[in-house]
Structures are given as structure tokens and as C-alpha cells.
Design an enzyme around this catalytic site. Structure first.
Site, PDB file in Angstrom:
ATOM      1  N   ARG A  86       0.855  -1.188   0.000  1.00  0.00           N
ATOM      2  CA  ARG A  86       0.000   0.000   0.000  1.00  0.00           C
ATOM      3  C   ARG A  86       0.890   1.238   0.000  1.00  0.00           C
ATOM      4  O   ARG A  86       1.702   1.422   0.909  1.00  0.00           O
ATOM      5  CB  ARG A  86      -0.906   0.001   1.239  1.00  0.00           C
ATOM      6  CG  ARG A  86      -1.698   1.268   1.391  1.00  0.00           C
ATOM      7  CD  ARG A  86      -2.608   1.289   2.630  1.00  0.00           C
ATOM      8  NE  ARG A  86      -3.261   2.579   2.683  1.00  0.00           N
ATOM      9  CZ  ARG A  86      -3.233   3.407   3.731  1.00  0.00           C
ATOM     10  NH1 ARG A  86      -2.642   3.068   4.856  1.00  0.00           N
ATOM     11  NH2 ARG A  86      -3.822   4.581   3.663  1.00  0.00           N
ATOM     12  N   HIS A 130      -3.060  10.907   0.652  1.00  0.00           N
ATOM     13  CA  HIS A 130      -2.492  10.749   1.987  1.00  0.00           C
ATOM     14  C   HIS A 130      -1.887  12.106   2.389  1.00  0.00           C
ATOM     15  O   HIS A 130      -0.697  12.232   2.609  1.00  0.00           O
ATOM     16  CB  HIS A 130      -1.455   9.625   1.998  1.00  0.00           C
ATOM     17  CG  HIS A 130      -1.193   9.021   3.351  1.00  0.00           C
ATOM     18  ND1 HIS A 130      -1.345   7.686   3.624  1.00  0.00           N
ATOM     19  CD2 HIS A 130      -0.786   9.588   4.526  1.00  0.00           C
ATOM     20  CE1 HIS A 130      -1.037   7.432   4.900  1.00  0.00           C
ATOM     21  NE2 HIS A 130      -0.696   8.577   5.464  1.00  0.00           N
ATOM     22  N   ASN A 174      -6.910   8.669   2.936  1.00  0.00           N
ATOM     23  CA  ASN A 174      -6.358   8.129   4.166  1.00  0.00           C
ATOM     24  C   ASN A 174      -6.730   9.037   5.333  1.00  0.00           C
ATOM     25  O   ASN A 174      -6.380  10.216   5.339  1.00  0.00           O
ATOM     26  CB  ASN A 174      -4.824   8.057   4.099  1.00  0.00           C
ATOM     27  CG  ASN A 174      -4.235   7.550   5.419  1.00  0.00           C
ATOM     28  OD1 ASN A 174      -4.380   6.384   5.749  1.00  0.00           O
ATOM     29  ND2 ASN A 174      -3.617   8.434   6.195  1.00  0.00           N
ATOM     30  N   GLU A 175      -7.453   8.489   6.298  1.00  0.00           N
ATOM     31  CA  GLU A 175      -7.728   9.204   7.548  1.00  0.00           C
ATOM     32  C   GLU A 175      -8.229  10.628   7.339  1.00  0.00           C
ATOM     33  O   GLU A 175      -7.578  11.592   7.749  1.00  0.00           O
ATOM     34  CB  GLU A 175      -6.484   9.229   8.435  1.00  0.00           C
ATOM     35  CG  GLU A 175      -5.952   7.849   8.772  1.00  0.00           C
ATOM     36  CD  GLU A 175      -4.860   7.884   9.841  1.00  0.00           C
ATOM     37  OE1 GLU A 175      -4.381   8.979  10.178  1.00  0.00           O
ATOM     38  OE2 GLU A 175      -4.487   6.815  10.338  1.00  0.00           O
ATOM     39  N   ASN A 302      -7.281   1.976  10.121  1.00  0.00           N
ATOM     40  CA  ASN A 302      -5.946   2.140  10.705  1.00  0.00           C
ATOM     41  C   ASN A 302      -6.088   2.146  12.210  1.00  0.00           C
ATOM     42  O   ASN A 302      -6.937   2.864  12.748  1.00  0.00           O
ATOM     43  CB  ASN A 302      -5.316   3.474  10.282  1.00  0.00           C
ATOM     44  CG  ASN A 302      -4.983   3.532   8.796  1.00  0.00           C
ATOM     45  OD1 ASN A 302      -5.084   2.531   8.083  1.00  0.00           O
ATOM     46  ND2 ASN A 302      -4.577   4.693   8.331  1.00  0.00           N
ATOM     47  N   TYR A 304      -3.884   2.176  16.013  1.00  0.00           N
ATOM     48  CA  TYR A 304      -2.629   2.231  16.773  1.00  0.00           C
ATOM     49  C   TYR A 304      -2.833   2.068  18.269  1.00  0.00           C
ATOM     50  O   TYR A 304      -2.069   1.409  18.938  1.00  0.00           O
ATOM     51  CB  TYR A 304      -1.903   3.553  16.485  1.00  0.00           C
ATOM     52  CG  TYR A 304      -1.372   3.607  15.072  1.00  0.00           C
ATOM     53  CD1 TYR A 304      -0.137   3.064  14.767  1.00  0.00           C
ATOM     54  CD2 TYR A 304      -2.131   4.153  14.039  1.00  0.00           C
ATOM     55  CE1 TYR A 304       0.343   3.068  13.456  1.00  0.00           C
ATOM     56  CE2 TYR A 304      -1.660   4.159  12.735  1.00  0.00           C
ATOM     57  CZ  TYR A 304      -0.419   3.608  12.451  1.00  0.00           C
ATOM     58  OH  TYR A 304       0.046   3.601  11.169  1.00  0.00           O
ATOM     59  N   GLU A 372      -3.414   0.010   8.232  1.00  0.00           N
ATOM     60  CA  GLU A 372      -2.207   0.399   8.966  1.00  0.00           C
ATOM     61  C   GLU A 372      -2.299  -0.122  10.379  1.00  0.00           C
ATOM     62  O   GLU A 372      -3.356  -0.013  11.022  1.00  0.00           O
ATOM     63  CB  GLU A 372      -2.055   1.930   9.092  1.00  0.00           C
ATOM     64  CG  GLU A 372      -1.635   2.637   7.839  1.00  0.00           C
ATOM     65  CD  GLU A 372      -1.520   4.153   8.048  1.00  0.00           C
ATOM     66  OE1 GLU A 372      -1.242   4.600   9.191  1.00  0.00           O
ATOM     67  OE2 GLU A 372      -1.714   4.879   7.068  1.00  0.00           O
ATOM     68  N   TRP A 419       2.220  -0.824   9.212  1.00  0.00           N
ATOM     69  CA  TRP A 419       2.804   0.503   9.091  1.00  0.00           C
ATOM     70  C   TRP A 419       4.097   0.479   9.883  1.00  0.00           C
ATOM     71  O   TRP A 419       4.034   0.352  11.087  1.00  0.00           O
ATOM     72  CB  TRP A 419       1.886   1.609   9.642  1.00  0.00           C
ATOM     73  CG  TRP A 419       2.508   2.948   9.378  1.00  0.00           C
ATOM     74  CD1 TRP A 419       3.353   3.642  10.194  1.00  0.00           C
ATOM     75  CD2 TRP A 419       2.396   3.709   8.168  1.00  0.00           C
ATOM     76  NE1 TRP A 419       3.777   4.792   9.572  1.00  0.00           N
ATOM     77  CE2 TRP A 419       3.211   4.847   8.328  1.00  0.00           C
ATOM     78  CE3 TRP A 419       1.723   3.527   6.953  1.00  0.00           C
ATOM     79  CZ2 TRP A 419       3.354   5.819   7.325  1.00  0.00           C
ATOM     80  CZ3 TRP A 419       1.861   4.492   5.964  1.00  0.00           C
ATOM     81  CH2 TRP A 419       2.670   5.628   6.166  1.00  0.00           C
TER      82      TRP A 419
HETATM   83  C1  GBH Z   1      -1.354   7.428  10.665  1.00  0.00           C
HETATM   84  O1  GBH Z   1      -1.861   8.495  11.402  1.00  0.00           O
HETATM   85  C2  GBH Z   1      -0.963   7.927   9.305  1.00  0.00           C
HETATM   86  O2  GBH Z   1      -1.810   7.451   8.296  1.00  0.00           O
HETATM   87  C3  GBH Z   1       0.459   7.662   8.948  1.00  0.00           C
HETATM   88  O3  GBH Z   1       0.828   8.470   7.879  1.00  0.00           O
HETATM   89  C4  GBH Z   1       1.325   7.861  10.155  1.00  0.00           C
HETATM   90  O4  GBH Z   1       2.682   7.762   9.846  1.00  0.00           O
HETATM   91  C5  GBH Z   1       0.956   6.816  11.166  1.00  0.00           C
HETATM   92  O5  GBH Z   1      -0.416   6.813  11.443  1.00  0.00           O
HETATM   93  C6  GBH Z   1       1.690   6.906  12.477  1.00  0.00           C
HETATM   94  O6  GBH Z   1       1.347   8.056  13.187  1.00  0.00           O
HETATM   95  O7  GBH Z   1       1.784  14.927  17.722  1.00  0.00           O
HETATM   96  O8  GBH Z   1       1.300  16.826  16.323  1.00  0.00           O
HETATM   97  O9  GBH Z   1       2.625  15.051  15.495  1.00  0.00           O
HETATM   98  C7  GBH Z   1      -2.334   8.174  12.691  1.00  0.00           C
HETATM   99  C8  GBH Z   1      -2.968   9.381  13.348  1.00  0.00           C
HETATM  100  C9  GBH Z   1      -2.597  11.700  13.746  1.00  0.00           C
HETATM  101  C10 GBH Z   1      -1.204  10.109  14.756  1.00  0.00           C
HETATM  102  C11 GBH Z   1      -1.611  12.776  14.072  1.00  0.00           C
HETATM  103  C12 GBH Z   1      -0.196  11.152  15.066  1.00  0.00           C
HETATM  104  C13 GBH Z   1       0.337  13.293  15.398  1.00  0.00           C
HETATM  105  C14 GBH Z   1       0.055  14.673  15.785  1.00  0.00           C
HETATM  106  N1  GBH Z   1      -1.970  10.415  13.598  1.00  0.00           N
HETATM  107  N2  GBH Z   1      -0.814  12.448  15.206  1.00  0.00           N
HETATM  108  S1  GBH Z   1       1.538  15.418  16.357  1.00  0.00           S
END
Ligand code: GBH
Length: 472
Positions: A86, A130, A174-175, A302, A304, A372, A419
Site C-alpha cells: 500500500r 495521503h 487516508n484518515e 488504521n 494504533y 495500517e 505501518w
Molecule cells: C497514521 O496516522 C498515518 O496514516 C500515517 O501516515 C502515520 O505515519 C501513522 O499513522 C503513524 O502516526 O503529535 O502533532 O505530530 C495516525 C494518526 C494523527 C497520529 C496525528 C499522530 C500526530 C500529531 N496520527 N498524530 S503530532
């Protein structure tokens, strides 16, 4: 239940026959070459080059230099043995101004990438958006205006026409939560705006853009069409009425804004209570719900970490002065578990609960793909050239087990993408966070597969052998 054991004696989760395993990335996080071969600027170029916006002023100017090293990365995917990869297309590489003239060199780049993937036996799964909106479109209002959704449809038609014969799976957005609310309300992502109505209009126009893109993809005969959401498993701090009301608002903001129109053809029931009248704006047109709710071949999720919310005072009593995320919420962290370097708690069962909850709520839920899942850890390359990232292996194994638990409970889940393939540019956190199965030395850009890469490869091999999937 487990079968064979991986390198560091980590058990392999027991995945059902036909379950597909892949890895994911995104254009701005890996490509670099931000001003080469005719690529136009995106909102992330502008944002990351604005002092104070990203940690250490990090930008994606070079990132993993995947634009020049993609052959090496495809070789890593082939060796890993994934069914599918992806990745996202950079809209401003194809259309430097967002609309209008097409950049042939940008089109050619993804042609080469897709052909190499197919030659390596890896099926391309393409994300169209994205987060790297062409800056020219932001200058005309960005996602606050419907014209951006229309431009997205035209860009989608171009991509579908060019690559549709070779792409197995299309992900429109994406998101969109992050695009709308982190980008236009929290201001922590590009374009860095802190708005109320603007962010809610953006949320709606992202959904409209999705609907228009689905229409283009269908017209072009695309194989599988879906969208990827970062849905949240949200816990409440207490059973007090005010915390339960806070939970309801959080469910609207994080989940229902997306799932209700997409999966049930309606706007969220509690949106008026959540946004005090801001939500139902002039940006909604008759027919939009039908457009947005067109059937999908799959839903990408996605995941986490779970979150916990509690009631909090509004930052201001005047709704006109609030951003779209100022809805009287505070986030708590009551989780007594391990945390990743992102500061996120590791709670795999929250993924099972999220998937089972979706299944229970939406009778027309399409098949689900985990598009993800992964974790950030900072394990370095050791003197022996090895990266021992045991915590990542644990994380992936436990979340894959959580997926199998949801499947056992009746949820139709078809596959999973880690991811990420590579350590990469983690948006506002720059290069401080490493999600990759493959370590990247930020100075030399040398790729070093970590223990988790070898573990995932072993898992894929064992899964194929055990379920006797025909050779690809
Ligand atoms: C995903 O976002 C994304 O699709 C991907 O690109 C990213 O690399 C991955 O997860 C891991 O984070 O603290 O100001 O930096 C998940 C949701 C939203 C999580 C924004 C991290 C960070 C805000 N993300 N957040 S900040």
C-alpha cells in the site's frame, strides 16, 4: 492458539486461509524529490518549511529518497514476501497545480513503480490522498471549498485511467479525520489552520470528494474500491453523566462523522449537541448523502491505540470562537501498559473491540482491511549490523492475534498492512519516530532490515505453508 515460532521465539498468530499480509507507506513520508521532475508544492511542503511547525524543522524534502531508490524498496518488499504493498500517489506529482496540466514525469514514476511491484509478485494498493494537497488548491480554499472535491475527482479519473489495469485495491482517502480536524482545527498538520466551520466544511468536502472519486473509479472499472479511516476505540473516564456525554461527543468527532454517512447514509445523531449548530452548514447539498454512501468493496481501518476521554470545560463559551475540536473534551491516559515512543499505550484488545463494535453497529459493513497498524520504537543498528526490535514484534503479533479474535467473533477481515515498510517522515514529529520494519540511516539513507522484518517474513512463509495458499 499458535503454531510455529519466529526468530526470537515470538509465536505466529494463527491467521485464516486466504488472509493477506502487506506493508504500507505514504508518498510525502518516503519519496523526497519534492521539487524534482516537475512536482508541484503541496501543503506539507509549505507547512514543514514554516519555522516552528515540525519537530526540529524536519521536512520531507529528502525523506527516504524513495523517488530515486524505489527499486531497492521493491526488492525489500519482494524479499519480505508480502502479497500487497500500500503506497500513495502524490497528487502534486501528477498535477502540479492540482488541476490542469499533467506532469508526464510524475505519471511515469508510478508506472515504473507499479510495473516493478508486479514483476516482484506484489499487488499494488493505491491510496489517492495521503494528506499532500497541492498548495495551489489550498490557496483557493483547500478542503473548505467544494471545488477541491471536484478537483480530487478529476485527479482520481486520471490515475484510474492510467493505472487501473494494474492496481488491485484503491483507497480514496487516508484518515480524513486527520485532514479535516488535525489540519484545519488543531493546526498540528498542514495547512495548520485552527477553525470551527472551516474544519467542518473540510470534513464534509472530504466525504464528497470520496464519493465523487468512487464514481470515477467505478466508471473506469477499478477492481476494489474503499476508504481508510482512523477509527478510535474510545473509553470513558467514568460513568458520570458528564463523562458519558463527553464520550458521545468524542464518538461523533472521531468516528461517526465518517462512518454514519459512509456506512449508514445519515449524519451523526448527536452532531448538533457536539457542535452547537456549527455542523449543519451551507456546505451540505441535497444528494450528498447518496453520493457519500455509495457501496464500497472494503473499509480500511488504521489502528494504533485506544483513547480515554473525560468532560472538560469549553475553552470559550462563544461557539463562534471555538475550533471544531473544542467540544469540551480532555484526553486521559489511564492505561497501565507499555507505551511506544509516540507515548501511545499498547492495548491490542482495543482493536478487537473496535472491529466487533463496527460489525455490531453497521449491518452493511463491507469487508474490512487493516490498512495500517504498527509501532514506533527507536532501536538502533547494532555493531553487528542488526536491529533488535523485539517490542515491535510483540506489538505486531499481539495485534494480529487481536484481528484473528475479531474474525473468530464473525467480523469479515481480509488482510493487514504493517505501518510501515520503512522508517520515514512522521509528519509533525519529523524523523524522531521510527515505525519501519526496515531501519533508515537518515544521513546515508542506508536500508537495514530489522528483526521485525525477518519475523514478518517468517510469518508470511509459515502462513502460506500452513494454509496451502497456491503460489502467487
Ligand atoms: C497514521 O496516522 C498515518 O496514516 C500515517 O501516515 C502515520 O505515519 C501513522 O499513522 C503513524 O502516526 O503529535 O502533532 O505530530 C495516525 C494518526 C494523527 C497520529 C496525528 C499522530 C500526530 C500529531 N496520527 N498524530 S503530532
Amino acid at each position: 492458539m499458535t503454531n510455529t515460532c519466529g526468530p526470537a521465539a515470538h509465536p505466529f498468530p494463527d491467521l485464516p486461509a486466504g488472509f493477506r499480509l502487506g506493508a504500507a507507506t505514504a508518498a510525502y513520508q518516503i519519496e523526497g524529490a519534492h521539487d524534482q521532475d516537475g512536482r508541484g508544492p503541496s501543503i506539507w511542503d509549505t507547512f514543514s518549511h514554516t519555522p516552528g511547525r515540525t519537530l526540529g524543522g524536519d521536512t520531507g524534502d529528502t525523506a527516504c529518497d524513495h523517488y530515486h531508490r524505489y527499486s531497492e524498496d521493491v526488492a525489500l518488499l519482494r524479499e519480505l514476501g508480502v502479497d500487497s504493498y500500500r503506497f500513495s500517489l502524490a497528487w502534486p506529482r501528477l498535477l502540479p497545480q492540482g488541476t490542469g496540466p499533467v506532469n508526464r514525469k510524475g505519471l511515469d514514476f508510478y508506472d515504473r513503480l507499479i510495473d516493478e511491484l508486479l514483476a516482484a509478485g506484489v499487488a499494488p494498493a493505491v491510496t489517492l490522498y495521503h494528506w499532500d494537497l497541492p498548495q495551489a488548491l489550498e490557496d483557493r480554499g483547500g478542503w473548505r471549498v467544494r471545488e477541491t472535491a471536484e478537483a480530487f475527482a478529476a485527479y482520481t479519473a486520471l490515475a484510474a485511467e492510467r493505472y487501473g489495469d494494474r492496481v488491485e485495491r484503491w483507497i480514496t482517502l487516508n484518515e480524513p479525520y486527520c485532514s479535516a480536524f488535525v489540519g484545519y482545527a488543531e493546526g498540528r498538520h498542514a495547512p495548520g489552520a485552527e477553525e470551527g466551520r472551516g474544519a467542518l466544511a473540510a470534513a464534509h468536502h472530504l466525504l464528497v470528494g470520496h464519493g465523487l472519486a468512487v464514481r470515477e473509479l467505478r466508471a473506469a472499472g477499478a477492481r476494489e474500491v474503499g476508504i481508510t479511516l482512523n477509527l478510535d476505540r474510545i473509553h470513558t473516564a467514568s460513568a458520570l453523566p458528564e463523562d458519558r456525554a463527553a464520550l458521545r461527543r468524542a464518538e461523533v468527532l472521531h468516528n461517526e462523522v465518517w462512518t454514519e454517512p459512509l456506512l449508514a447514509g445519515r449524519y451523526p445523531a448527536h452532531e448538533a449537541e457536539t457542535w452547537a449548530g456549527l455542523a449543519d452548514g451551507p456546505w451540505r447539498l441535497p444528494g450528498d448523502l447518496e453520493l457519500i454512501g455509495a457501496p464500497l468493496d472494503f473499509l480500511g481501518v488504521n489502528f494504533y491505540r485506544p483513547i480515554t476521554v473525560a468532560d472538560a470545560p469549553h475553552r470559550t463559551d462563544d461557539p463562534e470562537l471555538r475550533t471544531a475540536v473544542d467540544i469540551g473534551l480532555t484526553e486521559l491516559n489511564p492505561y497501565r501498559t507499555r507505551h511506544t515512543t509516540m507515548g501511545w499505550p499498547v492495548v491490542p484488545e482495543a482493536l478487537t473491540e473496535l472491529l466487533c463494535g463496527l460489525h455490531a453497529r453497521y449491518p452493511h459493513l463491507p469487508p474490512v482491511w487493516i490498512t495500517e497498524n504498527g509501532c514506533a520504537e527507536l532501536d538502533p543498528v547494532g555493531p553487528d549490523g542488526v536491529v533488535h526490535d523485539a517490542k515491535r514484534i510483540d506489538y505486531l503479533a499481539d495485534h494480529l492475534t487481536a484481528v484473528t479474535d475479531a474474525i473468530a467473533a464473525g467480523v469479515d477481515i481480509r488482510g493487514y498492512y504493517v505501518w510501515s515498510l520503512l522508517d520515514n517522515y512522521e509528519w509533525a514529529r519529523g524523523y524522531s519516530q521510527r515505525f519501519g520494519l526496515v531501519h533508515i540511516d537518515q544521513d546515508t539513507l542506508t536500508r537495514t532490515p530489522k528483526d521485525s522484518y525477518h519475523w514478518y517474513r517468517g510469518l508470511i512463509t509459515a502462513h502460506r505453508a500452513r494454509t496451502e495458499e497456491p503460489a502467487r
